[in-house]
Scaffold this motif. Structure first.
Motif, mmCIF file in Angstrom:
data_model
loop_
_atom_site.group_PDB
_atom_site.id
_atom_site.type_symbol
_atom_site.label_atom_id
_atom_site.label_comp_id
_atom_site.label_asym_id
_atom_site.label_seq_id
_atom_site.Cartn_x
_atom_site.Cartn_y
_atom_site.Cartn_z
ATOM 1 N N ILE A 80 0.822 -1.211 0.000
ATOM 2 C CA ILE A 80 0.000 0.000 0.000
ATOM 3 C C ILE A 80 0.861 1.268 0.000
ATOM 4 C CG2 ILE A 80 -2.103 -1.015 0.961
ATOM 5 C CD1 ILE A 80 -0.421 0.830 3.439
ATOM 6 N N HIS A 98 -0.032 7.068 3.224
ATOM 7 C CA HIS A 98 -1.200 6.214 3.450
ATOM 8 C C HIS A 98 -1.588 6.276 4.935
ATOM 9 C CE1 HIS A 98 -3.828 2.740 3.409
ATOM 10 N NE2 HIS A 98 -3.706 2.682 2.079
ATOM 11 N N CYS A 104 -11.320 -0.648 -0.847
ATOM 12 C CA CYS A 104 -10.007 -0.655 -0.196
ATOM 13 C C CYS A 104 -10.070 -1.540 1.043
ATOM 14 C CB CYS A 104 -9.645 0.780 0.187
ATOM 15 S SG CYS A 104 -8.173 0.895 1.208
ATOM 16 N N GLU A 110 -10.324 0.244 4.390
ATOM 17 C CA GLU A 110 -11.454 1.162 4.579
ATOM 18 C C GLU A 110 -12.167 0.993 5.929
ATOM 19 O OE1 GLU A 110 -15.608 1.789 4.816
ATOM 20 O OE2 GLU A 110 -14.897 -0.143 4.051
ATOM 21 N N CYS A 135 -10.193 2.816 8.569
ATOM 22 C CA CYS A 135 -9.569 4.074 8.186
ATOM 23 C C CYS A 135 -10.344 5.269 8.739
ATOM 24 C CB CYS A 135 -9.507 4.157 6.665
ATOM 25 S SG CYS A 135 -8.615 5.592 6.060
ATOM 26 N N CYS A 144 -14.040 4.797 -1.399
ATOM 27 C CA CYS A 144 -13.223 3.730 -0.780
ATOM 28 C C CYS A 144 -13.962 2.390 -0.758
ATOM 29 C CB CYS A 144 -12.826 4.107 0.635
ATOM 30 S SG CYS A 144 -11.811 5.589 0.714
ATOM 31 N N CYS A 180 -3.943 4.843 -2.271
ATOM 32 C CA CYS A 180 -5.004 5.388 -1.428
ATOM 33 C C CYS A 180 -5.756 6.430 -2.226
ATOM 34 C CB CYS A 180 -4.390 6.027 -0.178
ATOM 35 S SG CYS A 180 -5.613 6.793 0.900
#
Lengths: 351, 326
Positions: free
Chosen positions: A241, A255, A296, A299, A302, A309, A327
């Motif tokens: 990532i 990220h 993602c 997600e 996050c 996302c 990202c």
């Protein structure tokens, strides 16, 4: 450290895909891994348990357990040769010879019924065609190089007679027996005492500089990354990532997951308790690889999730020289890095 | 010298165990119902109270139990375990003359079980989900469910009537054994069926143990290390894995020795094998105390010796045991 250009790369991994068949369906354990390694470089791979860092190492070694595992695609190019296409016999000649690996558990990684000397000599006899006698002499030298006292006596001993730190030194001696180009160290000090950890890392650095050998250092410890490596890959749920030079990554993580990992490193301080910062954590856990949606993978955990996302997975985007991150924030707004770091701390402050 | 100390220690233990065995066996047999004097009298014909009393006096059966025990122990120390009523011979001589065939039978069965069992288990572990592995699982279940005397009878039927390949009774055939070599060959020929009968349960057990043990070892970290060294798969399997997987089999073999001995009683009876088993069978039926006691004593002795041997084998095979008291 300058980013390696493709032509000088010792090892190049392109779009590596590894699938595992599980009871709950196919898990994409590695999904599109791409990186290159130059001669004499120390590359760090960091991430939580289960993110695929060890599997990346096993894939390079040709040791992915099959079944249930399967290399579903991609290339691993070592000195111009795609190892995924190499015959079993060819891979066997590369393993332990040109590319070596040391493991997390020195206590169980050595065979209990053979002497330390025989276990080191085996690899020398195998790859260099020396006689057992000559190989044992070489084993004594290797033990001296990894700073084991009284090596002549030690080669006749069995693993259970040695401490954890000693056994990891023996493992290093086995891995280095044939002067490999690449050493993959998979959490080499996780099972060791802190004081011994530092010794093992010093030894690895010393040996690496003597031989101009490349090291892939796999760890979950950002502190180790900061100390040891030149370039870093951050992995999450089978993907890279973020990738950057270590200083760049630590000062300017892009990220949210990387910022989180950095914030998780505890700071030693002598301040009174009230003034210390609370220990950071990233809320939630890595989702099961069979349950990843189209969005993602980070997600759910996050602090910056956006509608996009959940809908689709971000691809790596270059955010600077030799620095890329996968990202949606990278696409969305150009430079919000500073704000994001601030916001990330708020996450960690949760009770 | 740690080895010398170990040997002395083991001999001291053995001595205590043997004494305990002598006392315990003596008491157990006396507790069993039935009057030995009547049995002896029965053998010799008419029974009168006078004859019974005379027999009791002659054999010391009229003395209190503890005195009988004391006399028994005192004699045992001098290598005299008594005189058999039924066989008309000192029991030590009797037992020693029958020991050879039994030891031969047990050793043959052990070797057969170890080699065949381990080989089958190791083969199955190469492909644990494969056809052979599944077949072995079922076959071994049958193998260790079948009682030895039944297996023996089935083999006799098979090899006496269907395919007469092997002799089904006795140690050798006087008419066929010519010379030293001929006799040895004939004994080996006679040995096949009883040894296999005795071994089948253990083949079944060792094959499962070997399979499980190999699978466990193959999943261990040091096997991964061996592969990472570039060791060929065949060498990983037969050197790195097998050498470790064999350890629990050695332990179990030692523990099985006592069972083998009791299994031999049945197998010898079925195949008329002139060993300790048939002797035990006969003397049990005759309530021949002295012989039974001597047999129990000798079997305890054999088990002790076997355990000692296993212990030393294990020490050779597993370097981790050295220096530790096992």
């Amino acid at each position: 450290m300058p980013a390696a250009d493709a032509s000088s790369a010792l090892l190049e991994v392109r779009n590596l895909q590894v699938d595992f068949r599980t009871r709950n369906g196919i898990a994409h354990v590695l999904d599109g891994i791409e990186f290159s390694l130059s001669k004499g470089e120390i590359l760090g791979i960091v991430g939580e348990s289960g993110c695929g860092k060890s599997m990346t190492a096993l894939a390079i070694m040709g040791l992915v357990p099959t079944p249930p595992g399967r290399i579903a695609g991609g290339e691993i190019v070592y000195r111009g040769e795609n190892l995924l296409k190499a015959s079993k016999e060819r891979m066997r000649r590369i393993r332990g010879n040109r590319i070596s690996m040391i493991f997390q558990e020195p206590m169980t990684a050595l065979n209990p019924v053979f002497t330390v000397g025989d276990q080191i000599a085996e690899s020398i006899v195998l790859h260099q065609g020396l006689s057992r006698r000559a190989a044992l002499d070489r084993a004594v030298e290797l033990l001296r190089e990894v700073h084991i006292p009284a090596p002549e006596r030690r080669i006749g001993e069995f693993p259970h007679q040695l401490s954890g730190g000693m056994r990891q030194r023996i493992m290093i001696a086995i891995a280095l027996a044939c002067e490999p180009d690449i050493l993959i160290a998979d959490e080499p000090t996780t099972a060791l005492d802190v004081t011994v950890q530092a010794q093992v890392f010093d030894l690895l650095l010393e040996l690496q500089q003597d031989r101009d050998m490349a090291i892939v250092l796999i760890t979950h410890d950002m502190g180790v990354i900061a100390e040891m490596t030149g370039r870093v890959l951050v992995m999450y749920a089978g993907r890279i990532i973020e990738a950057a030079a270590v200083d760049d990554l630590l000062e300017n993580p892009q990220h949210p997951y990387t910022s989180g990992l950095i914030a998780c490193v505890p700071q030693l301080s002598d301040e009174p308790e009230a003034e210390r910062e609370a220990l950071m954590e990233i809320p939630g856990v890595v989702p099961p690889l069979t349950e990843l949606g189209v969005g993602c993978a980070f997600e759910p955990r996050c602090g910056f999730r956006m509608p996009v996302c959940v809908q689709s997975r971000p691809s790596p985007v270059a955010v600077g020289a030799g620095h890329s991150a996968a990202c949606w924030l990278m696409e969305d707004a150009d430079r919000q890095g500073a704000d994001r770091q601030g916001a990330d701390r708020r996450d960690g402050d949760r009770p | 010298m740690p080895i010398l100390r170990l040997v002395l220690e083991r001999i001291a233990y053995a001595f205590i165990v043997i004494t305990a065995v002598l006392v315990l066996n003596f008491i157990l047999v006396r507790l069993a119902p039935g009057d030995p004097a009547e049995v002896i009298a029965g053998e010799s014909g008419g029974i009168t109270e006078e004859i019974l009393a005379a027999i009791r006096r002659d054999y010391g059966l009229d003395l209190p139990l503890h005195e009988q025990l004391w006399i028994y122990l005192g004699n045992a120390v001098q290598g005299d375990l008594g005189y058999s009523f039924y066989f008309n011979s000192p029991v030590v001589e009797l037992v020693v003359s029958r020991m050879g065939p039994t030891i031969l039978l047990i050793l043959a069965a052990t070797v057969i079980a170890l080699f065949i069992g381990t080989a089958l288990g190791v083969l199955a572990s190469r492909n644990p989900e494969g056809l052979f592995s599944n077949f072995l699982t079922v076959a071994s279940l049958i193998g260790y469910s079948a009682p030895a005397f039944w297996t023996g009878l089935m083999l006799i039927i098979l090899f006496a009537f269907v395919v007469p390949l092997f002799p089904v009774a006795g140690l050798y055939d006087v008419t066929l054994s010519v010379g030293y070599f001929g006799r040895a060959l004939d004994i080996a020929h006679h040995l096949v069926l009883p040894a296999f009968t005795l071994a089948i349960i253990y083949i079944a057990q060792y094959s499962r143990l070997a399979r499980a043990s190999m699978l466990e070892v193959l999943g261990s970290d040091y096997i991964r290390t061996a592969r990472a060294k570039g060791v060929a798969e065949r060498v990983v399997f037969f050197k790195h894995a097998l050498r470790n997987a064999i350890l629990p089999i050695i332990t179990i073999t030692g523990l099985h020795f006592g069972n083998l001995l009791s299994g031999a009683v049945l197998v010898e009876a079925v195949f008329n094998w002139p060993g300790l088993g048939t002797l035990a069978f006969d003397s049990l039926l005759r309530r021949d105390y002295t012989t039974i006691l001597a047999l129990l004593f000798f079997s305890a002795l054999m088990v002790i010796v076997a355990n000692l041997a296993t212990d030393f084998c294990y020490r050779l095979a597993d370097p981790r045991i050295k220096g530790k008291r096992g």
